[in-house]
Scaffold this active site. Structure first.
Site, mmCIF file in Angstrom:
data_model
loop_
_atom_site.group_PDB
_atom_site.id
_atom_site.type_symbol
_atom_site.label_atom_id
_atom_site.label_comp_id
_atom_site.label_asym_id
_atom_site.label_seq_id
_atom_site.Cartn_x
_atom_site.Cartn_y
_atom_site.Cartn_z
ATOM 1 N N ASP A 25 0.952 -1.043 -0.041
ATOM 2 C CA ASP A 25 0.062 -0.109 0.036
ATOM 3 C C ASP A 25 0.891 1.311 0.025
ATOM 4 O O ASP A 25 2.371 1.216 0.146
ATOM 5 C CB ASP A 25 -1.101 -0.062 1.173
ATOM 6 C CG ASP A 25 -1.783 1.192 1.354
ATOM 7 O OD1 ASP A 25 -2.587 1.670 0.177
ATOM 8 O OD2 ASP A 25 -1.778 1.905 2.375
ATOM 9 N N SER A 26 0.334 2.370 -0.284
ATOM 10 C CA SER A 26 1.235 3.680 -0.178
ATOM 11 C C SER A 26 1.491 4.168 1.229
ATOM 12 O O SER A 26 2.343 4.675 1.302
ATOM 13 C CB SER A 26 0.052 4.726 -0.587
ATOM 14 O OG SER A 26 -1.024 4.989 0.312
ATOM 15 N N CYS A 89 -4.589 -1.812 -1.478
ATOM 16 C CA CYS A 89 -4.895 -0.296 -1.944
ATOM 17 C C CYS A 89 -5.944 -0.315 -3.170
ATOM 18 O O CYS A 89 -5.696 -0.658 -4.032
ATOM 19 C CB CYS A 89 -3.509 0.214 -2.078
ATOM 20 S SG CYS A 89 -3.715 1.828 -3.055
ATOM 21 N N GLU A 167 -3.626 8.482 7.768
ATOM 22 C CA GLU A 167 -2.095 8.280 7.997
ATOM 23 C C GLU A 167 -1.563 8.764 9.236
ATOM 24 O O GLU A 167 -0.722 8.250 10.181
ATOM 25 C CB GLU A 167 -1.271 8.783 6.541
ATOM 26 C CG GLU A 167 0.152 8.253 6.705
ATOM 27 C CD GLU A 167 0.399 6.998 6.017
ATOM 28 O OE1 GLU A 167 -0.485 6.192 5.716
ATOM 29 O OE2 GLU A 167 1.604 6.690 6.036
ATOM 30 N N CYS A 199 -11.097 2.922 0.282
ATOM 31 C CA CYS A 199 -9.535 3.345 0.643
ATOM 32 C C CYS A 199 -9.326 2.611 1.983
ATOM 33 O O CYS A 199 -9.921 2.575 2.979
ATOM 34 C CB CYS A 199 -9.524 4.833 0.756
ATOM 35 S SG CYS A 199 -7.750 5.049 1.229
ATOM 36 N N HIS A 201 -7.097 3.202 3.974
ATOM 37 C CA HIS A 201 -6.851 4.018 5.134
ATOM 38 C C HIS A 201 -8.002 4.296 5.815
ATOM 39 O O HIS A 201 -7.871 4.512 7.170
ATOM 40 C CB HIS A 201 -6.167 5.038 4.667
ATOM 41 C CG HIS A 201 -4.693 5.221 4.282
ATOM 42 N ND1 HIS A 201 -4.002 4.863 3.131
ATOM 43 C CD2 HIS A 201 -3.547 5.818 4.816
ATOM 44 C CE1 HIS A 201 -2.956 4.608 3.147
ATOM 45 N NE2 HIS A 201 -2.564 5.387 4.228
HETATM 46 N N1 DGL Z 1 -4.828 3.288 1.056
HETATM 47 C C1 DGL Z 1 -4.807 3.460 -0.541
HETATM 48 C C2 DGL Z 1 -6.328 3.172 -1.060
HETATM 49 O O1 DGL Z 1 -6.783 2.311 -0.644
HETATM 50 C C3 DGL Z 1 -4.038 4.794 -1.069
HETATM 51 C C4 DGL Z 1 -4.353 5.972 -0.330
HETATM 52 C C5 DGL Z 1 -3.539 7.182 -0.921
HETATM 53 O O2 DGL Z 1 -1.923 6.924 -0.999
HETATM 54 O O3 DGL Z 1 -4.037 8.109 -1.539
HETATM 55 O O4 DGL Z 1 -6.676 3.906 -1.860
#
Ligand code: DGL
Length: 272
Positions: A25-26, A89, A167, A199, A201
């Site tokens: 993931d990011s 992600c 985050e 997302c 996150h």
């Molecule tokens: N956690 C990610 C997602 O599910 C990426 C969030 C990001 O880095 O913008 O989209």
């Protein structure tokens, strides 16, 4: 070569047959998926890569993100002998899943918006999708809406700010609840009764999201569905002959992110 960050062992159990399940993931978001999967399959080997050097993914142009993933993901899979990869992600999965499957010849599970269960769950047939800007704009998401939510009014919010709040919270920072409420305002206006956390996150903000939305609103994420998919694939994989030590490694491409903070973020999920 991308930096692979320092490694952290969260737990281990010796003398078991394990598969190496990789997550990418990011940032910390995919830990919400890892937490669910590792709870269901505690004797597997987990390697998590947070690509915090390139965070956030959701406001990057599609071609830049694809270039990053084309280079980073095969290196991660080969470097850690990954048997099964979860692209944890929504942004990376909706943008690059097909390309990744062409490029890497191991089973790959993508995390995509849980629109089908949300449409089925919604009583008023008014569904909200909370995602990154890239995910809200992707043709993959539009197709999911057309295929699975034909009978619903669907309202999308794409917010990188919300990703940054998640985050920051998971890494021990302050959370601006007023800002959370402001971002969610369109869902109030359109009176959605079900919201897709599209997302990875956003499960980190479940409490703040629930408090900012009317009490009847259901929040739907992908973690349980992904864990079931992992189980199906594990049952099809042939055991390797070697016996390995099962452990969880947490890695970041950003040297400034403390391993302990990644561990704390995961622990907060495991204890939920
Ligand atoms: N956690 C990610 C997602 O599910 C990426 C969030 C990001 O880095 O913008 O989209």
């Amino acid at each position: 070569m991308h930096k692979q960050g320092r490694r952290l062992f969260i737990g281990s159990s010796t003398d078991r047959h394990c598969f190496n399940i990789g997550f990418i993931d990011s940032g910390i978001g995919g830990l919400s998926i890892l937490a669910e999967v590792s709870r269901d399959y505690p004797t597997q080997n987990y390697t998590y890569l947070a690509d915090q050097e390139f965070f956030p993914y959701g406001d990057k142009p599609a071609d830049e993100l694809l270039m990053r993933l084309r280079s980073l993901v095969p290196q991660f899979v080969q470097g850690h002998s990954i048997d099964l990869l979860v692209i944890a992600c929504n942004t990376a999965s909706t943008g690059a899943l097909a390309v990744m499957r062409e490029l890497i010849k191991i089973p790959i599970i993508g995390v995509v918006p849980a629109i089908k269960p949300a449409a089925m769950e919604s009583k008023q047939k008014r569904v909200g999708i909370l995602a990154t800007p890239a995910t809200t704009e992707s043709s993959y998401t539009r197709t999911l809406i057309k295929e699975h939510a034909k009978d619903c009014e669907v309202h999308l919010i794409g917010s990188s700010k919300m990703v940054q709040l998640a985050e920051a919270k998971a890494l021990g920072g302050y959370i601006d609840r007023q800002l959370v409420s402001e971002i969610l305002e369109p869902f109030h206006k359109f009176q959605v009764d079900t919201v897709v956390l599209a997302c990875t996150h956003f499960p980190f903000l479940r409490k703040e999201l629930a408090e900012s939305l009317p009490t009847n609103v259901k929040l739907i994420d992908s973690a349980k569905g992904i864990s079931r998919q992992v189980g199906r694939i594990l049952s099809q994989l042939t055991h390797k002959n070697q016996v390995t030590t099962c452990k969880t490694k947490l890695l970041s491409t950003d040297d400034n992110v403390s391993s302990q903070k990644l561990q704390l973020a995961l622990q907060s999920f495991l204890s939920q």
